[in-house]
Design a protein around this motif. Structure first.
Motif, PDB file in Angstrom:
ATOM      1  N   PHE A 114       1.065  -1.118   0.142  1.00  0.00           N
ATOM      2  CA  PHE A 114      -0.088   0.192   0.049  1.00  0.00           C
ATOM      3  C   PHE A 114       0.859   1.112  -0.231  1.00  0.00           C
ATOM      4  O   PHE A 114       2.029   1.174   0.571  1.00  0.00           O
ATOM      5  CB  PHE A 114      -0.811  -0.020   1.077  1.00  0.00           C
ATOM      6  N   GLN A 115       0.361   2.418  -0.589  1.00  0.00           N
ATOM      7  CA  GLN A 115       0.881   3.702  -0.142  1.00  0.00           C
ATOM      8  C   GLN A 115       0.383   4.386   1.075  1.00  0.00           C
ATOM      9  O   GLN A 115      -0.636   4.426   1.248  1.00  0.00           O
ATOM     10  CB  GLN A 115       0.302   4.430  -1.332  1.00  0.00           C
ATOM     11  N   THR A 116       1.491   4.593   2.137  1.00  0.00           N
ATOM     12  CA  THR A 116       0.938   5.184   3.254  1.00  0.00           C
ATOM     13  C   THR A 116       0.623   6.449   3.093  1.00  0.00           C
ATOM     14  O   THR A 116       1.283   7.273   2.522  1.00  0.00           O
ATOM     15  CB  THR A 116       2.115   4.675   4.352  1.00  0.00           C
ATOM     16  N   ARG A 117      -0.441   7.006   3.869  1.00  0.00           N
ATOM     17  CA  ARG A 117      -0.584   8.237   4.096  1.00  0.00           C
ATOM     18  C   ARG A 117      -0.960   8.648   5.552  1.00  0.00           C
ATOM     19  O   ARG A 117      -1.421   7.695   6.335  1.00  0.00           O
ATOM     20  CB  ARG A 117      -1.771   8.865   3.290  1.00  0.00           C
ATOM     21  N   ILE A 118      -0.843   9.893   6.104  1.00  0.00           N
ATOM     22  CA  ILE A 118      -1.210  10.165   7.312  1.00  0.00           C
ATOM     23  C   ILE A 118      -2.557  10.450   7.658  1.00  0.00           C
ATOM     24  O   ILE A 118      -3.271  11.106   6.536  1.00  0.00           O
ATOM     25  CB  ILE A 118      -0.568  11.330   8.012  1.00  0.00           C
ATOM     26  N   LYS A 119      -3.340   9.991   8.287  1.00  0.00           N
ATOM     27  CA  LYS A 119      -4.695   9.826   8.501  1.00  0.00           C
ATOM     28  C   LYS A 119      -5.222  11.457   8.699  1.00  0.00           C
ATOM     29  O   LYS A 119      -6.096  11.945   8.214  1.00  0.00           O
ATOM     30  CB  LYS A 119      -5.494   9.047   9.946  1.00  0.00           C
ATOM     31  N   GLU A 120      -4.431  12.094   9.722  1.00  0.00           N
ATOM     32  CA  GLU A 120      -4.822  13.359   9.900  1.00  0.00           C
ATOM     33  C   GLU A 120      -3.419  14.440   9.725  1.00  0.00           C
ATOM     34  O   GLU A 120      -2.903  14.720  10.880  1.00  0.00           O
ATOM     35  CB  GLU A 120      -5.393  13.804  11.663  1.00  0.00           C
ATOM     36  N   ALA A 121      -3.257  14.602   8.432  1.00  0.00           N
ATOM     37  CA  ALA A 121      -2.139  15.440   8.158  1.00  0.00           C
ATOM     38  C   ALA A 121      -1.951  16.724   8.660  1.00  0.00           C
ATOM     39  O   ALA A 121      -0.619  17.155   8.721  1.00  0.00           O
ATOM     40  CB  ALA A 121      -1.963  14.947   6.810  1.00  0.00           C
TER      41      ALA A 121
END
Length: 285
Positions: free
Chosen positions: A113-120
């Motif tokens: 998966f490509q990781t992203r921050i939930k609450e960036a």
């Protein structure tokens, strides 16, 4: 698309993460995998007690590092595919099935998966961490992929995690996978979200660990490398954490804003490398 993931074993390794573990586990459970195994590293904060109330198989590792924890799970998984999920990763509903299908469509042996921050936008550290993921995790083949990733179980069992590479587990096992098969792996176009680890202290901790990982990988393989490969390894954190991310950010304003973060994590990663090399040398005396 086939949404059946009864042929996937999901593994989560955790230690002292009571604030996030339930959310992470539930994001997987709702998708009905063939089995869900959580390996707990002797948590002392109540994490294990939370897990015992959930419909998961809980194993215990002696707290000697992530590689050993993953191998403990791998020794008992039963499904055709194994998906390793971090204890800070929330996987959107349906994305596990999509990840498997993506891997099969590309004839790969593994996909991440490509990781992203939930609450960036929570703070500076989360904002910059999200940009790090954006510039680092994008679709396509790679020599190394990070979790969450899925591989054929039999391939992982052949390669095996090396318990002495306590923190270089991804790069190490994928080095051996490349010797077993000529088929590729890489990042999909699918996302998962990271939660709970974007404070200053968590950032420092993470990149000291990454530096430790660099040192362990260097120590294991350096004797078989030529000078060029050694140089590439030494400059890898500088290129990967500072130069390449800044090149990929088109906005000068954003580049200027995140530069201190990228510079800081690069320095911390090298500090972790030097510290671990010194520990290794002292053990070898």
């Amino acid at each position: 698309m086939n949404t059946d993931i009864s042929d996937i074993s999901v593994v989560i390794c955790t230690r002292n993460n009571k604030n996030n573990i339930q959310t992470v586990v539930q994001s997987v459970l709702i998708q009905n995998p063939g089995e869900l195994i959580v390996v707990d590293g002797n948590s002392s904060d109540g994490t294990k007690e939370i897990l015992e109330k959930m419909p998961v198989k809980v194993l215990t590792d002696p707290g000697k590092g992530l590689a050993l924890a993953r191998q403990i799970a791998l020794d008992v998984v039963q499904c055709k595919y194994t998906l390793f999920v971090g204890d800070d990763n929330v996987v959107p509903d349906g994305n596990i099935a999509k990840l498997k299908q993506y891997m099969l469509n590309h004839d790969w042996v593994g996909a991440a998966f490509q990781t992203r921050i939930k609450e960036a936008e929570v703070n500076y550290w989360s904002y910059c961490a999200n940009w790090r993921w954006i510039t680092r995790f994008f679709e396509g083949e790679r020599d190394v992929i990070g979790t969450p990733y899925i591989f054929y179980t039999d391939l992982l069992k052949k390669a095996k995690y090396d318990e002495f590479c306590t923190d270089s587990d991804d790069s190490d096992i994928e080095e051996r996978i490349k010797k077993i098969t000529s088929k590729k792996f890489g990042y999909s176009n699918l996302e998962c979200f990271e939660i709970g680890k974007t404070s200053f202290l968590e950032t420092k901790k993470r990149f000291l660990i990454y530096g430790k990982s660099d040192a362990q990988f260097w120590n294991k393989y350096k004797n078989g490398w030529k000078v060029k490969r050694k140089i590439l390894s030494i400059i890898h954190p500088f290129k990967d954490e500072l130069i390449n991310p800044l090149k990929r950010i088109k906005s000068f304003r954003i580049r200027l804003k995140v530069f201190p973060y990228f510079f800081y994590i690069t320095i911390v990663r090298y500090i972790g490398w030097v510290k671990e090399i010194n520990i290794i040398r002292n053990k070898q005396k």
